[in-house]
Design a protein around this motif. Structure first.
Motif, PDB file in Angstrom:
ATOM      1  N   VAL A 196       0.866  -1.177   0.000  1.00  0.00           N
ATOM      2  CA  VAL A 196       0.000   0.000   0.000  1.00  0.00           C
ATOM      3  C   VAL A 196       0.902   1.226   0.000  1.00  0.00           C
ATOM      4  CG1 VAL A 196      -1.705   1.330   1.292  1.00  0.00           C
ATOM      5  CG2 VAL A 196      -1.895  -1.169   1.176  1.00  0.00           C
ATOM      6  N   GLU A 197       0.793   2.035  -1.053  1.00  0.00           N
ATOM      7  CA  GLU A 197       1.647   3.211  -1.193  1.00  0.00           C
ATOM      8  C   GLU A 197       0.992   4.417  -0.517  1.00  0.00           C
ATOM      9  OE1 GLU A 197       4.567   2.996  -2.475  1.00  0.00           O
ATOM     10  OE2 GLU A 197       4.493   1.097  -3.575  1.00  0.00           O
ATOM     11  N   ILE A 198       1.790   5.163   0.237  1.00  0.00           N
ATOM     12  CA  ILE A 198       1.353   6.412   0.852  1.00  0.00           C
ATOM     13  C   ILE A 198       2.241   7.512   0.278  1.00  0.00           C
ATOM     14  CG2 ILE A 198       0.981   7.659   3.002  1.00  0.00           C
ATOM     15  CD1 ILE A 198       0.820   4.960   4.427  1.00  0.00           C
ATOM     16  N   ALA A 199       1.635   8.396  -0.528  1.00  0.00           N
ATOM     17  CA  ALA A 199       2.426   9.388  -1.265  1.00  0.00           C
ATOM     18  C   ALA A 199       3.154  10.349  -0.342  1.00  0.00           C
ATOM     19  CB  ALA A 199       1.522  10.160  -2.227  1.00  0.00           C
ATOM     20  N   SER A 200       2.486  10.755   0.747  1.00  0.00           N
ATOM     21  CA  SER A 200       3.109  11.682   1.684  1.00  0.00           C
ATOM     22  C   SER A 200       2.457  11.509   3.048  1.00  0.00           C
ATOM     23  CB  SER A 200       2.946  13.125   1.211  1.00  0.00           C
ATOM     24  OG  SER A 200       3.547  14.029   2.112  1.00  0.00           O
ATOM     25  N   LEU A 201       3.245  11.268   4.054  1.00  0.00           N
ATOM     26  CA  LEU A 201       2.725  11.082   5.406  1.00  0.00           C
ATOM     27  C   LEU A 201       2.450  12.436   6.060  1.00  0.00           C
ATOM     28  CD1 LEU A 201       5.139   8.284   6.611  1.00  0.00           C
ATOM     29  CD2 LEU A 201       2.660   8.035   6.435  1.00  0.00           C
ATOM     30  N   PRO A 202       1.287  12.613   6.658  1.00  0.00           N
ATOM     31  CA  PRO A 202       1.033  13.849   7.413  1.00  0.00           C
ATOM     32  C   PRO A 202       2.037  14.013   8.551  1.00  0.00           C
ATOM     33  CG  PRO A 202      -1.010  12.642   7.035  1.00  0.00           C
ATOM     34  CD  PRO A 202       0.110  11.724   6.633  1.00  0.00           C
ATOM     35  N   SER A 203       2.259  15.249   8.959  1.00  0.00           N
ATOM     36  CA  SER A 203       3.299  15.523   9.952  1.00  0.00           C
ATOM     37  C   SER A 203       2.945  15.003  11.339  1.00  0.00           C
ATOM     38  CB  SER A 203       3.549  17.039  10.028  1.00  0.00           C
ATOM     39  OG  SER A 203       2.357  17.724  10.369  1.00  0.00           O
ATOM     40  N   ASP A 204       1.649  14.773  11.610  1.00  0.00           N
ATOM     41  CA  ASP A 204       1.272  14.329  12.952  1.00  0.00           C
ATOM     42  C   ASP A 204       1.145  12.819  13.079  1.00  0.00           C
ATOM     43  OD1 ASP A 204      -0.954  14.118  11.361  1.00  0.00           O
ATOM     44  OD2 ASP A 204      -2.366  14.758  12.924  1.00  0.00           O
ATOM     45  N   VAL A 205       1.569  12.056  12.072  1.00  0.00           N
ATOM     46  CA  VAL A 205       1.491  10.600  12.129  1.00  0.00           C
ATOM     47  C   VAL A 205       2.550  10.057  13.083  1.00  0.00           C
ATOM     48  CG1 VAL A 205       1.855   8.479  10.814  1.00  0.00           C
ATOM     49  CG2 VAL A 205       0.447  10.294   9.872  1.00  0.00           C
ATOM     50  N   VAL A 206       2.146   9.112  13.944  1.00  0.00           N
ATOM     51  CA  VAL A 206       3.091   8.493  14.874  1.00  0.00           C
ATOM     52  C   VAL A 206       3.230   6.994  14.631  1.00  0.00           C
ATOM     53  CG1 VAL A 206       2.695  10.217  16.652  1.00  0.00           C
ATOM     54  CG2 VAL A 206       1.278   8.162  16.609  1.00  0.00           C
ATOM     55  N   GLY A 207       2.383   6.417  13.761  1.00  0.00           N
ATOM     56  CA  GLY A 207       2.455   4.992  13.475  1.00  0.00           C
ATOM     57  C   GLY A 207       1.429   4.610  12.434  1.00  0.00           C
ATOM     58  N   VAL A 208       1.445   3.345  12.070  1.00  0.00           N
ATOM     59  CA  VAL A 208       0.495   2.796  11.101  1.00  0.00           C
ATOM     60  C   VAL A 208      -0.136   1.552  11.708  1.00  0.00           C
ATOM     61  CG1 VAL A 208       0.255   1.664   8.858  1.00  0.00           C
ATOM     62  CG2 VAL A 208       1.657   3.711   9.067  1.00  0.00           C
TER      63      VAL A 208
END
Length: 251
Positions: A196-208
């Motif tokens: 699963v491709e994520i083009a750009s992670l938001p700055s507030d992401v801490v995990g998946v």
């Protein structure tokens, strides 16, 4: 304990690779899944198996990929001498596999497994990393230490014979968020992998977070680059919850 290795620009000219590798020390095991690697020219994956015991250990290595055909899942028996180590090039087991995952099934003894992923684009180093085993298969996996803003790739393996319906969600400081336009929902055939491709992670992401209706294992690749070109990357496996005292080593 943990270990770290930095291949600098000065050393890259001699070694042909450049990047930062870090890896936590893990106990030897009889069963391990390792997520990492990719297809394309200049990409090479090496599995390193270490036997800490006084007797020989025998492990069967299987490479899973986007197809469930016999060419994608290949059992390869490896014998590791007492207090010794052996390495296996995944290209020899499943050449040109775009989304490999490795299963190490020890038939005698216990081993510690590490997957080293190296990427050289022509003569330009694109990075190097080492990753250890992912959390045991389950219906929910959490991949920590995932941060933006650069792209990420989440790899899922359906470990059983049945298809898994999987959803990939971002964990932020405000809670869980689905990927836009349903991009995080995929079906993974039994024994196969999917990215699963994520083009750009938001700055507030801490995990998946990965949730599924059949057992899966998972990991994520984080990229760093300049002008759209990757300069280094890192693989982060899903990890089990900490239910007691724990710690880590920092340089």
């Amino acid at each position: 304990a943990a270990q770290e290795s930095l291949v600098t620009d000065a050393a890259a000219a001699e070694l042909g690779v450049r990047g930062l590798m870090s890896l936590a020390c893990t106990p030897a095991t009889a069963d391990a899944w390792l997520i990492g690697g990719g297809g394309g020219a200049g990409r090479q994956e090496r599995l390193v198996l270490v036997n800490p015991g006084a007797n020989p250990a025998t492990a069967v290595v299987s490479v899973h990929g986007v197809s469930t055909s016999a060419t994608s899942v290949t059992g390869h028996s490896v014998t590791i001498a007492p207090y010794g180590r052996s390495s296996v090039l995944l290209d020899g087991l499943a050449p040109d596999e775009d989304a490999p995952a490795v299963h190490v099934d020890t038939r005698s003894g216990l081993v510690s497994a590490t997957l080293v992923d190296t990427w050289v684009d022509g003569v330009t180093p694109r990075g190097i990393d080492a990753t250890g085993p992912a959390a045991p298969e389950g219906l929910r996996q959490l991949i920590p230490a995932v941060a933006g803003p650069d792209p990420a790739r989440v790899r899922i393996v359906a470990t059983g014979p049945d298809q898994a319906l999987v959803q990939v969600r971002l964990v932020t400081r405000d809670g869980r968020e689905p990927l836009p336009s349903g991009a995080g929902v995929v079906r993974v055939a039994g024994g196969a992998t999917a990215d699963v491709e994520i083009a750009s992670l938001p700055s507030d992401v801490v995990g998946v977070e990965v949730v599924a209706d059949a057992p899966v294992v998972a990991g994520a690749m984080l990229s760093r680059g300049v002008a759209g070109k990757t300069t280094d990357f890192a693989w982060v496996p899903a990890l089990p919850a900490i239910r007691g005292a724990a710690g880590t080593a920092f340089r």
